[in-house]
Design a protein around this motif. Structure first.
Motif, short mmCIF file in Angstrom:
data_model
loop_
_atom_site.label_atom_id
_atom_site.label_comp_id
_atom_site.label_asym_id
_atom_site.label_seq_id
_atom_site.Cartn_x
_atom_site.Cartn_y
_atom_site.Cartn_z
N MET A 1 21.50 58.98 48.40
CA MET A 1 22.16 58.70 49.68
C MET A 1 21.84 57.25 50.10
N TYR A 2 22.88 56.47 50.34
CA TYR A 2 22.71 55.09 50.78
C TYR A 2 22.55 55.05 52.30
N ARG A 3 21.63 54.21 52.76
CA ARG A 3 21.39 54.06 54.19
C ARG A 3 21.98 52.73 54.66
N ALA A 4 22.65 52.77 55.80
CA ALA A 4 23.34 51.58 56.33
C ALA A 4 22.76 51.17 57.66
N GLY A 5 22.58 49.87 57.83
CA GLY A 5 22.29 49.30 59.14
C GLY A 5 23.54 48.65 59.69
N ILE A 6 23.79 48.84 60.97
CA ILE A 6 24.98 48.26 61.60
C ILE A 6 24.54 47.40 62.77
N ALA A 7 24.79 46.11 62.67
CA ALA A 7 24.48 45.18 63.76
C ALA A 7 25.73 45.01 64.61
N GLY A 8 25.62 45.37 65.89
CA GLY A 8 26.78 45.32 66.77
C GLY A 8 27.55 46.62 66.75
N ALA A 9 26.84 47.73 66.85
CA ALA A 9 27.46 49.04 66.65
C ALA A 9 28.26 49.52 67.83
N ARG A 23 31.81 60.29 57.70
CA ARG A 23 32.74 60.97 56.79
C ARG A 23 32.39 60.72 55.33
N HIS A 24 31.48 59.80 55.06
CA HIS A 24 31.17 59.37 53.70
C HIS A 24 30.13 60.31 53.08
N PRO A 25 30.41 60.89 51.92
CA PRO A 25 29.48 61.87 51.35
C PRO A 25 28.20 61.27 50.79
N GLN A 26 28.15 59.94 50.64
CA GLN A 26 26.96 59.33 50.05
C GLN A 26 26.37 58.22 50.92
N MET A 27 26.67 58.24 52.22
CA MET A 27 26.10 57.25 53.13
C MET A 27 25.59 57.94 54.39
N GLU A 28 24.60 57.30 55.01
CA GLU A 28 24.10 57.76 56.30
C GLU A 28 23.66 56.55 57.10
N VAL A 29 23.58 56.71 58.40
CA VAL A 29 23.18 55.62 59.29
C VAL A 29 21.66 55.50 59.27
N GLY A 30 21.17 54.27 59.03
CA GLY A 30 19.74 54.00 59.09
C GLY A 30 19.32 53.56 60.47
N TRP A 31 19.89 52.46 60.95
CA TRP A 31 19.67 51.98 62.32
C TRP A 31 20.93 51.28 62.80
N ILE A 32 21.06 51.17 64.12
CA ILE A 32 22.19 50.46 64.70
C ILE A 32 21.68 49.61 65.86
N THR A 33 22.35 48.49 66.11
CA THR A 33 21.91 47.58 67.16
C THR A 33 22.97 47.41 68.23
N SER A 34 22.51 46.99 69.39
CA SER A 34 23.39 46.58 70.48
C SER A 34 22.65 45.57 71.33
N GLN A 35 23.22 44.39 71.49
CA GLN A 35 22.60 43.38 72.35
C GLN A 35 22.84 43.68 73.82
N SER A 36 23.92 44.42 74.13
CA SER A 36 24.24 44.71 75.52
C SER A 36 23.56 45.97 76.04
N SER A 37 23.17 46.89 75.15
CA SER A 37 22.63 48.18 75.61
C SER A 37 21.38 48.61 74.84
N PRO A 38 20.44 47.71 74.55
CA PRO A 38 19.25 48.15 73.82
C PRO A 38 18.44 49.12 74.66
N GLY A 39 17.84 50.10 73.98
CA GLY A 39 17.07 51.11 74.69
C GLY A 39 17.88 52.34 75.03
N LYS A 40 19.20 52.22 75.04
CA LYS A 40 20.05 53.38 75.26
C LYS A 40 20.34 54.08 73.93
N ARG A 41 21.12 55.14 74.01
CA ARG A 41 21.58 55.81 72.80
C ARG A 41 23.09 55.61 72.66
#
Length: 344
Positions: A1-9, A23-41
């Motif tokens: 399983m490949y892990r992806a980081g998304i900057a500006g999610a 939807r991807h059978p061989q990918m998952e989210v590792g971390w995601i960033t937001s400059q406008s909403s850090p600390g939120k979900r």
């Protein structure tokens, strides 16, 4: 399983990437960033069921080695330093901004109005137009995802340019949904201004995406002088989608049957190119919410079957084939997966 980081999610392309990765059978989210909403979900910012924590870009770069690929969904001129940081870790980068699409720092400064601060990296990036540059994308570590307008125009015209059948002057009339401008609060993109309206902007030889059309089509041309583009983009009062109407002149003696055969040969086996039959014209509904590009070919004058003037129409979803879907397609190709994974 490949892990992806998304900057500006939390932007439109970023949230589209999150949805495609789910939807991807061989990918998952590792971390995601937001400059406008850090600390939120993520579920605090978008109406989605995923509670990924939003972290700052600075924290994400310290954790770059936790993922297999970093997708940069950042504004233009904001990707350069993150690319340097991620590249140093050996992690694959797919940049959805324009910062590494062009090979010439002077061209970047001309079209984007700021100096390029990492000209040494420009030649290391592969331009990720999947159907045209698939061989270079395989195993690539640094991929520049194409712009949405150029993807429609370049896929529509590449066969003609490669055959030497494309006229030197290319006239392109394109319309884009409002999401193409990103998730911003500029007055032009407000509901009252955009609804029941259509606005041309940067018309002629002014829009920065012309540089990518020149990059691909002048590079593909079989002979003759460089192509000159007159490009008229318009803001369309819909959420998503791009429709490009292109007016071309082909050499005497080239028939509609010849053109159709050329396109079928060029795009044979391409899973995301939809060549429409005679009599059909590409519309947004052929492609929105998909990774397809639909292309129609129409003689300009039905009373002159041997005429040289044609109208090529290409449509795609600016957030999918024009951005996040093509980014996933690039990743699939680069790591040797079936390129349709997560996209059909």
């Amino acid at each position: 399983m490949y892990r992806a980081g998304i900057a500006g999610a939390t932007g439109y392309t970023g949230i589209e990437l999150v949805q495609l990765i789910h939807r991807h059978p061989q990918m998952e989210v590792g971390w995601i960033t937001s400059q406008s909403s850090p600390g939120k979900r993520l579920s605090d910012v978008h109406a989605v069921p995923w509670d990924y924590p939003l972290i700052t870009l600075e924290e994400a770069l310290e954790r770059a080695d936790e993922v297999d690929v970093v997708f940069l969904c950042l504004p233009h001129a904001a990707s350069i330093e993150p690319v340097r940081a991620v590249k140093a870790t050996g992690v694959r980068v797919i940049d959805l901004s324009a910062d590494f699409r062009l090979k010439d720092a002077r061209a970047y400064e001309r079209w984007y109005g700021v100096p390029h601060t990492a000209p040494d990296l420009l030649t290391e990036f592969v331009y990720g137009l999947c159907e045209i540059n698939r061989a270079q994308i395989r195993n690539a570590q640094l991929i520049a995802n194409p712009g949405c307008y150029p993807t429609s125009v370049n896929l529509a015209l590449y066969p003609l340019a490669k055959a030497g059948w494309l006229s030197p002057l290319v006239i392109v009339d394109s319309k884009s949904g409002v999401s193409g401008a990103g998730r911003q609060t500029k007055l032009l993109y407000s509901f009252t201004e955009a609804n029941e309206n259509m606005t041309p902007y940067n018309i002629g030889h002014r829009h920065r995406h012309i540089a990518e059309m020149e990059l691909i089509l002048n590079g593909a041309r079989a002979n003759g002088q460089p192509y000159r583009f007159l490009f008229s983009p318009h803001l369309l009062p819909v959420n998503r989608g791009i429709l490009s109407t292109i007016y071309v002149t082909v050499p005497e003696g080239v028939t509609e049957a010849d053109i159709r055969q050329l396109y079928h040969e060029t795009y044979a086996g391409e899973p995301f190119i939809h060549l429409l039959p005679p009599g059909q014209i590409a519309t947004l509904r052929h492609t929105v919410h998909s990774n397809r590009c639909a292309i129609s070919i129409t003689p300009a004058d039905p009373d002159r079957p041997d005429g040289t003037e044609y109208i090529i129409v290409a449509t795609l979803d600016n957030l999918v084939k024009g951005a996040s879907g093509q980014a996933i397609q690039n990743f699939n190709i680069a790591v040797g997966l079936d390129e349709t994974l997560g996209l059909l």
